[in-house]
Motif scaffolding. Sequence first.
Motif, mmCIF file in Angstrom:
data_model
loop_
_atom_site.group_PDB
_atom_site.id
_atom_site.type_symbol
_atom_site.label_atom_id
_atom_site.label_comp_id
_atom_site.label_asym_id
_atom_site.label_seq_id
_atom_site.Cartn_x
_atom_site.Cartn_y
_atom_site.Cartn_z
ATOM 1 N N LEU A 179 -22.957 -41.517 -24.642
ATOM 2 C CA LEU A 179 -23.298 -42.699 -25.432
ATOM 3 C C LEU A 179 -22.602 -43.965 -24.933
ATOM 4 O O LEU A 179 -22.705 -45.006 -25.583
ATOM 5 N N ASP A 180 -21.905 -43.881 -23.821
ATOM 6 C CA ASP A 180 -21.160 -45.032 -23.316
ATOM 7 C C ASP A 180 -22.120 -46.060 -22.711
ATOM 8 O O ASP A 180 -22.885 -45.747 -21.791
ATOM 9 N N SER A 181 -22.060 -47.280 -23.196
ATOM 10 C CA SER A 181 -23.027 -48.295 -22.770
ATOM 11 C C SER A 181 -22.851 -48.676 -21.304
ATOM 12 O O SER A 181 -23.827 -48.913 -20.594
ATOM 13 N N PHE A 488 -18.028 -45.012 -36.542
ATOM 14 C CA PHE A 488 -18.939 -44.514 -35.514
ATOM 15 C C PHE A 488 -20.349 -45.036 -35.744
ATOM 16 O O PHE A 488 -21.065 -45.399 -34.799
ATOM 17 N N THR A 489 -20.748 -45.086 -36.990
ATOM 18 C CA THR A 489 -22.095 -45.579 -37.315
ATOM 19 C C THR A 489 -22.234 -47.039 -36.925
ATOM 20 O O THR A 489 -23.256 -47.455 -36.355
ATOM 21 N N THR A 491 -20.613 -48.584 -34.603
ATOM 22 C CA THR A 491 -20.595 -48.717 -33.146
ATOM 23 C C THR A 491 -21.915 -48.309 -32.527
ATOM 24 O O THR A 491 -22.462 -49.011 -31.672
ATOM 25 N N TYR A 492 -22.448 -47.167 -32.952
ATOM 26 C CA TYR A 492 -23.591 -46.591 -32.250
ATOM 27 C C TYR A 492 -24.945 -46.818 -32.929
ATOM 28 O O TYR A 492 -25.977 -46.526 -32.332
ATOM 29 N N SER A 507 -26.902 -52.197 -31.632
ATOM 30 C CA SER A 507 -26.055 -51.275 -30.887
ATOM 31 C C SER A 507 -26.072 -51.602 -29.402
ATOM 32 O O SER A 507 -27.132 -51.744 -28.792
ATOM 33 N N VAL A 509 -25.258 -49.602 -27.134
ATOM 34 C CA VAL A 509 -25.809 -48.436 -26.453
ATOM 35 C C VAL A 509 -27.317 -48.581 -26.293
ATOM 36 O O VAL A 509 -27.874 -48.411 -25.204
#
Length: 759
Positions: A179-181, A488-489, A491-492, A507, A509
């Motif tokens: 999941l790393d952009s 987490f929500t 962020t992603y 996001s 991502v």
Amino acid sequence: MEITEYLEKFGDALRKVPSFRPKVTHSSLIRGTLLFLIVVLASAIRLLPLRWGFYLNEFDPYFHYHVTKYITEHGFLSLFSWHDYTGWYPSGRYVPPTANLGLTLTAATLYEILRFFGVPLLFGSSLNPLDPLASDPLYNLCVVFPIIMAALTCIAIYFLGRDLGGESVGLFSALLLALDSSHIGRTSLGWFDDETVGIFSALLSILFFSRSLDSRRPLKSGIIYAVLSGLSLGYLCISWGAARYLIVMTALFSFVLLLMRRYSLRLLLSHGIAFAIAFSIAAAAPRTGLKFLLETPNLSVYGVFFLLCIAEINRRVTSAKKRMIYTSAFILMLIAAYAVLTFAGLMKPIGTKFLLTINPTQRSANPLFESVAEHKPSTWATFYYNFGIGVLFVPIGVFFATLMATNLSVFIIMYCLTSIYFASSMVRLNILASPSICLLWALALKRILSPLIASLRESSQIFGRKVKFRPLGREVVGGLLILMFALFTLTYVFGTDFIFGPKAQGSRVLLHADSPPTIAGASVSAKPTSIVRDWIDTLIWMRENLPPSPSKPGEPGTVVASWWDYGYWITVVANKTTLADNGTLNGTQIAQIGRAFMSNETEAIEIFRRYNVTHVVVYVTFFNSQYEYVNIGGNLRPNDAYEYGGDNGKWIWMALISKVAPDERTARSYFGNYTLGWNYKDSNRNGRIESNEIFPNNRGQNTVLYKLMFYGRDMTLFGYSTIKLEHFEKAYFSQKIGAPKPAPGTSVIPLVCVYQVKY
């Protein structure tokens, strides 16, 4: 009788087969399933650009495809004598010392394997029926290759994370990297570039090197891991220039272990074996070659090896006198070797790109380096935008890794701190920092979540007769878990800029994953809602309508001049020879192109004549009306739309690289202090740009670049132009005259103009 006995033995053997079934525990089945789902998630996210078509992304991947195709058609050995005249005309490019081979050899090998087994690779032709490259199976493989490598990299970091902190750290690391952009941006569909194999081989090298030092493993096993580490590092050396970073990091790691009094024979053997193999591979590759062995950063490997030898002598020799003699001899040998290399001029200085990354204060003296967007420095806001709450967990991960103080945790701490520095120096290197951030983030999550979850299961502990103790109440633990889930929500799902409300982009991502390939978005900075065909249609028209290019200097044929950004597209997709491409190999020739564009027609035509240029390509972006002023971010901007990806935003670099102007301030005073061809003066001093405060800059409007761009814009908007061209005439415009179409979902009109040169 013999047949009967044979059948009985065969029957007994069959009955024993079930006993050989692999035993899979419930926990290992769950771990395998989770890792499989993470790999599927990583692949699915990186497939999102498919809705814009099946294309290679950015510019460099087209060159890598070009080299891979040459290898598959002519064989690997032919590469060592290949002088390619499709770029940098008339001198061309001698390919061996200018191309990394790791990526292209891997793709060519995989292609031959798939072709041997009859695997079809023609799905791209149905997605891009008009793309001339889509009918090539190799091209289609190159488009999906980054996703294959991204999946393998997630598996590699799982094993590295597992060695660092256990199964949960491994799974968390794989998930976070999936999941790393920054990693997504360089491994999504079509990004056929060195980083795809570079990060994978770097993680393998670290994994194998750390395992080679594990005293719990037999020495024979340690030597095997050292060999695997050397092979991985050698693969990295022929794949990615950033191998120099990992080489120095590994040498520094060996030195730190020496300072921590963790020297052992394993360390000496692992260091010597790994670097001997890696440097042998690098020396055999044409781009790195023998000179790579004496580059200044790589000398640290030899220095540390000498120190390890001294440590081994001190370990084996009991006599203090002999220790002193042997140590002095080694030190003298080291000094003598350094002196010989210095006075003989055999040491190779570090490359300019790497030097400017280490010391970014010197960049102002190199406008060609500064003109590349991915060479810009990162800010802490960039880190937060890319990694979200990971920037908060990394210091915690460093803390726990320091407490662990294992060999691998020490390496990861060094890797993280140094890679963050280089990522802050150059935004492109965020991908270099991503694995270390994911590993330490995962370690922090495990160390924080494990006691919280354990406290939910445990009952109150009794100390003495009456005292009961529970570290945290269930409500508090539940609240902390919900808080972490919410972070987490954010962020992603919602993105790190959620505080801006409706203006938030979402996001990071999904923004990175769901971005169109540069060619399918016509290199427009604004994100379109569907494919923008201007560049694609132009390149196809050039491929089908312009005369063939010369196969070598002196022959007649099409030679195209454009700014170097578009060189690979013109060479590979349009199949036409260019003066420069994205390799930026010849700064002098790039400067000549910039000088031609920033000169008047009389001066420019003489420059083009020296290179036998037949056609010139320029790219301009603008809005719907010549006199329209639009509100962007609260500021009025004129119609030139210079911030949206056209050459009207790149003229400043043409002026600086060609040294037409010594610095940016002078360039703007020469050609336009607002943008090319236009000056701005705040007459009423209200700090806002108004229509009556923009006036022409005659020198800027007399440049070839301005004329070619805005002649095309005027003709597209109105069907006529007041600009008179003396030595150029229209060959092809990507927009229909009188009916321009903005990029879908934006108000920006992209226009690619092809002009024929008239001598």
